[in-house]
Design a protein around this motif. Structure first.
Motif, mmCIF file in Angstrom:
data_model
loop_
_atom_site.group_PDB
_atom_site.id
_atom_site.type_symbol
_atom_site.label_atom_id
_atom_site.label_comp_id
_atom_site.label_asym_id
_atom_site.label_seq_id
_atom_site.Cartn_x
_atom_site.Cartn_y
_atom_site.Cartn_z
ATOM 1 N N GLN A 19 -37.170 -16.630 -10.460
ATOM 2 C CA GLN A 19 -37.330 -17.789 -9.589
ATOM 3 C C GLN A 19 -37.988 -17.375 -8.270
ATOM 4 O OE1 GLN A 19 -36.376 -21.034 -10.563
ATOM 5 N NE2 GLN A 19 -36.247 -19.936 -12.521
ATOM 6 N N PRO A 20 -38.668 -18.318 -7.608
ATOM 7 C CA PRO A 20 -39.337 -17.971 -6.351
ATOM 8 C C PRO A 20 -38.393 -17.865 -5.160
ATOM 9 C CG PRO A 20 -39.652 -20.296 -6.858
ATOM 10 C CD PRO A 20 -38.941 -19.703 -8.035
ATOM 11 N N VAL A 21 -38.710 -16.943 -4.270
ATOM 12 C CA VAL A 21 -38.147 -16.902 -2.929
ATOM 13 C C VAL A 21 -39.266 -17.334 -1.994
ATOM 14 C CG1 VAL A 21 -37.251 -15.435 -1.084
ATOM 15 C CG2 VAL A 21 -36.521 -15.055 -3.444
ATOM 16 N N PHE A 22 -39.117 -18.461 -1.356
ATOM 17 C CA PHE A 22 -40.174 -18.985 -0.484
ATOM 18 C C PHE A 22 -40.027 -18.389 0.912
ATOM 19 C CE2 PHE A 22 -39.912 -22.209 -3.795
ATOM 20 C CZ PHE A 22 -41.260 -22.356 -4.121
ATOM 21 N N ILE A 23 -41.100 -17.778 1.396
ATOM 22 C CA ILE A 23 -41.132 -17.189 2.735
ATOM 23 C C ILE A 23 -42.125 -17.980 3.571
ATOM 24 C CG2 ILE A 23 -41.587 -15.105 4.083
ATOM 25 C CD1 ILE A 23 -40.986 -13.485 1.539
ATOM 26 N N PHE A 24 -41.609 -18.652 4.578
ATOM 27 C CA PHE A 24 -42.440 -19.460 5.455
ATOM 28 C C PHE A 24 -42.693 -18.724 6.772
ATOM 29 C CE2 PHE A 24 -40.770 -23.709 3.578
ATOM 30 C CZ PHE A 24 -41.506 -23.481 2.432
ATOM 31 N N PHE A 128 -37.299 -27.075 -6.203
ATOM 32 C CA PHE A 128 -36.501 -25.840 -6.135
ATOM 33 C C PHE A 128 -35.443 -25.925 -5.037
ATOM 34 C CE2 PHE A 128 -40.810 -24.578 -7.570
ATOM 35 C CZ PHE A 128 -40.495 -24.051 -8.817
ATOM 36 N N ARG A 129 -34.693 -27.001 -5.002
ATOM 37 C CA ARG A 129 -33.772 -27.226 -3.886
ATOM 38 C C ARG A 129 -32.711 -26.145 -3.765
ATOM 39 N NH1 ARG A 129 -31.753 -33.149 -2.469
ATOM 40 N NH2 ARG A 129 -33.959 -33.164 -1.951
ATOM 41 N N GLN A 130 -32.306 -25.534 -4.870
ATOM 42 C CA GLN A 130 -31.221 -24.551 -4.843
ATOM 43 C C GLN A 130 -31.698 -23.155 -4.448
ATOM 44 O OE1 GLN A 130 -30.648 -25.720 -8.985
ATOM 45 N NE2 GLN A 130 -28.460 -25.892 -8.564
ATOM 46 N N LEU A 131 -33.000 -22.972 -4.286
ATOM 47 C CA LEU A 131 -33.539 -21.632 -4.090
ATOM 48 C C LEU A 131 -33.747 -21.312 -2.615
ATOM 49 C CD1 LEU A 131 -36.022 -21.491 -7.085
ATOM 50 C CD2 LEU A 131 -33.742 -20.508 -6.904
ATOM 51 N N PRO A 132 -33.768 -20.004 -2.270
ATOM 52 C CA PRO A 132 -33.830 -19.609 -0.858
ATOM 53 C C PRO A 132 -35.179 -19.874 -0.202
ATOM 54 C CG PRO A 132 -33.854 -17.678 -2.289
ATOM 55 C CD PRO A 132 -33.569 -18.856 -3.172
ATOM 56 N N VAL A 133 -35.089 -20.413 1.001
ATOM 57 C CA VAL A 133 -36.246 -20.610 1.880
ATOM 58 C C VAL A 133 -36.003 -19.775 3.129
ATOM 59 C CG1 VAL A 133 -37.466 -22.248 3.353
ATOM 60 C CG2 VAL A 133 -36.785 -22.928 1.040
ATOM 61 N N TYR A 187 -31.661 -22.575 3.579
ATOM 62 C CA TYR A 187 -32.608 -22.164 4.622
ATOM 63 C C TYR A 187 -32.035 -21.044 5.489
ATOM 64 C CZ TYR A 187 -35.280 -22.589 9.002
ATOM 65 O OH TYR A 187 -36.032 -22.335 10.126
ATOM 66 N N LEU A 188 -32.857 -20.027 5.735
ATOM 67 C CA LEU A 188 -32.467 -18.920 6.619
ATOM 68 C C LEU A 188 -33.589 -18.624 7.601
ATOM 69 C CD1 LEU A 188 -30.455 -16.575 7.303
ATOM 70 C CD2 LEU A 188 -31.849 -15.159 5.764
ATOM 71 N N PRO A 189 -33.366 -18.816 8.906
ATOM 72 C CA PRO A 189 -34.356 -18.407 9.898
ATOM 73 C C PRO A 189 -34.206 -16.922 10.222
ATOM 74 C CG PRO A 189 -32.548 -19.516 10.994
ATOM 75 C CD PRO A 189 -32.224 -19.531 9.525
ATOM 76 N N VAL A 190 -35.320 -16.222 10.384
ATOM 77 C CA VAL A 190 -35.333 -14.809 10.753
ATOM 78 C C VAL A 190 -36.304 -14.642 11.908
ATOM 79 C CG1 VAL A 190 -35.842 -12.455 9.988
ATOM 80 C CG2 VAL A 190 -34.814 -14.083 8.387
ATOM 81 N N SER A 198 -33.686 -4.505 14.741
ATOM 82 C CA SER A 198 -32.530 -4.175 13.896
ATOM 83 C C SER A 198 -32.893 -4.391 12.432
ATOM 84 C CB SER A 198 -31.321 -5.037 14.280
ATOM 85 O OG SER A 198 -31.024 -4.929 15.652
ATOM 86 N N GLN A 199 -33.777 -3.546 11.926
ATOM 87 C CA GLN A 199 -34.317 -3.747 10.590
ATOM 88 C C GLN A 199 -33.228 -3.791 9.512
ATOM 89 O OE1 GLN A 199 -36.612 -0.532 9.020
ATOM 90 N NE2 GLN A 199 -37.551 -1.747 7.413
ATOM 91 N N GLU A 200 -32.343 -2.812 9.518
ATOM 92 C CA GLU A 200 -31.372 -2.744 8.423
ATOM 93 C C GLU A 200 -30.452 -3.958 8.395
ATOM 94 O OE1 GLU A 200 -27.739 0.024 6.631
ATOM 95 O OE2 GLU A 200 -29.224 0.919 7.981
ATOM 96 N N SER A 201 -29.944 -4.359 9.549
ATOM 97 C CA SER A 201 -29.029 -5.501 9.560
ATOM 98 C C SER A 201 -29.738 -6.776 9.127
ATOM 99 C CB SER A 201 -28.415 -5.682 10.959
ATOM 100 O OG SER A 201 -29.411 -5.991 11.919
ATOM 101 N N GLU A 202 -31.018 -6.931 9.502
ATOM 102 C CA GLU A 202 -31.765 -8.126 9.108
ATOM 103 C C GLU A 202 -32.070 -8.113 7.610
ATOM 104 O OE1 GLU A 202 -32.662 -10.892 11.213
ATOM 105 O OE2 GLU A 202 -31.031 -9.814 12.200
ATOM 106 N N VAL A 203 -32.451 -6.952 7.086
ATOM 107 C CA VAL A 203 -32.731 -6.855 5.650
ATOM 108 C C VAL A 203 -31.466 -7.120 4.851
ATOM 109 C CG1 VAL A 203 -33.385 -5.280 3.780
ATOM 110 C CG2 VAL A 203 -34.729 -5.348 5.885
ATOM 111 N N ARG A 204 -30.353 -6.572 5.293
ATOM 112 C CA ARG A 204 -29.088 -6.832 4.616
ATOM 113 C C ARG A 204 -28.758 -8.325 4.631
ATOM 114 N NH1 ARG A 204 -25.544 -2.735 3.378
ATOM 115 N NH2 ARG A 204 -26.119 -0.615 4.043
ATOM 116 N N LYS A 205 -28.988 -8.964 5.761
ATOM 117 C CA LYS A 205 -28.706 -10.398 5.881
ATOM 118 C C LYS A 205 -29.569 -11.208 4.912
ATOM 119 C CE LYS A 205 -30.367 -12.612 9.452
ATOM 120 N NZ LYS A 205 -30.572 -13.050 10.859
ATOM 121 N N ILE A 206 -30.845 -10.848 4.804
ATOM 122 C CA ILE A 206 -31.756 -11.583 3.925
ATOM 123 C C ILE A 206 -31.373 -11.388 2.465
ATOM 124 C CG2 ILE A 206 -34.144 -11.757 3.145
ATOM 125 C CD1 ILE A 206 -34.968 -10.879 5.998
#
Length: 286
Positions: A19-24, A128-133, A187-190, A198-206
């Motif tokens: 399934q797609p992970v949409f990165i905006f 794709f409403r259930q998928l990560p944006v 939806y997840l804003p980064v 803080s690369q590691e903490s952000e990657v872990r969060k994503i």
């Protein structure tokens, strides 16, 4: 209205394929800083910038037997004999991804970071409403400066002047804010600046947001051997650096045309405007 939106049909999840992970992210906002670490992970394939969502908008009138153009043609899904149209559009997108080689062995997801896909977020939410944006945010003045420096050609050469870059940015930011208000999204804003700091903490969060376990290889994305076909091709082969964070400060006096337009969005996103060092007055005020 929310009551009407709640009655809209949506396509069910296809659990039998990746399934797609949409990165905006607006062009030059740093969305590659999300895609590169993710696609080192063995369970996420690199989709880069596919045209599939844009292609879908072209076939919607014919597939739904509508005399209207997109997006008005989507009104046809209210009709009983067209309510499976969303599933056909979903499958069209996934089949395009499969033919493009994005269904890699062991991968549960593939990335889609086509610039300005947020224009079609309403359609994506239906399919794709259930998928990560995942939405990459960066200081708007840094975005405007980077676009101007790279002479991008998105949307009829909007990058030819700072004011037009800024107006384009505001339109997209307002559209994204509207969709977030009226749609139920995963939806997840980064923030670019936080990813750099803080690369590691952000990657872990994503990865946690997507639902995939952490893999330490994601922190060495510069070793990703895939070919990048965007203006970021050189940067993504380097280790993570912070020299592009708040770069606008050096050029602030030249960015007045953009600043006059961007001030409301800068404030809404929680950013400040700092004068270059040394400065007498500290933070500038819109």
């Amino acid at each position: 209205p929310p009551r009407r939106l709640a009655t809209l049909p949506t396509a069910p999840l296809r659990a039998d394929m990746p399934q797609p992970v949409f990165i905006f992210g607006f062009p030059r906002s740093g969305s590659k800083l999300i895609e590169q670490p993710l696609t080192v992970h063995p369970r996420i394939a690199a989709g880069d910038e596919p045209l599939s969502i844009g292609d879908i908008t072209q076939i919607i009138p014919g597939l739904l037997a509508s005399l209207l153009s997109y997006p008005e043609a989507l009104a046809e899904i209210w009709m009983g004999d067209q309510r499976d149209g969303l599933e056909e559009l979903r499958d069209y997108y996934l089949n395009r991804a499969r033919k493009a080689g994005l269904f890699q062995k062991g991968a549960a997801f593939f990335t889609d970071k086509m610039p300005l896909n947020e224009t079609h977020l309403g359609l994506i939410a239906l399919l794709f409403r259930q998928l990560p944006v995942i939405h990459m945010l960066r200081h708007p003045l840094d975005v405007a400066l980077s676009i101007y420096a790279n002479h991008l050609r998105h949307d009829y050469f909007c990058a030819s002047a700072l004011e037009s870059i800024a107006r384009h940015y505001v339109l997209k930011a307002d559209l994204m804010a509207h969709y977030r208000q009226v749609l139920s999204l995963c939806y997840l804003p980064v923030r670019y600046e936080e990813m750099v700091a803080s690369q590691e903490s952000e990657v872990r969060k994503i990865l946690d947001f997507i639902g995939i376990e952490f893999d330490s290889r994601c922190l060495s994305f510069e070793r990703n051997t895939r070919y990048v076909r965007t203006a970021s091709y050189a940067q993504v082969t380097e280790k993570l650096y912070d020299r592009s964070s708040y770069r606008y400060r050096t050029y602030l006096k030249h960015l007045t045309a953009a600043l006059n337009v961007l001030c409301p969005v800068i404030e809404r996103l929680g950013y400040k405007i700092n004068a270059p060092e040394p400065a007498n007055s500290g933070d500038a005020v819109c």
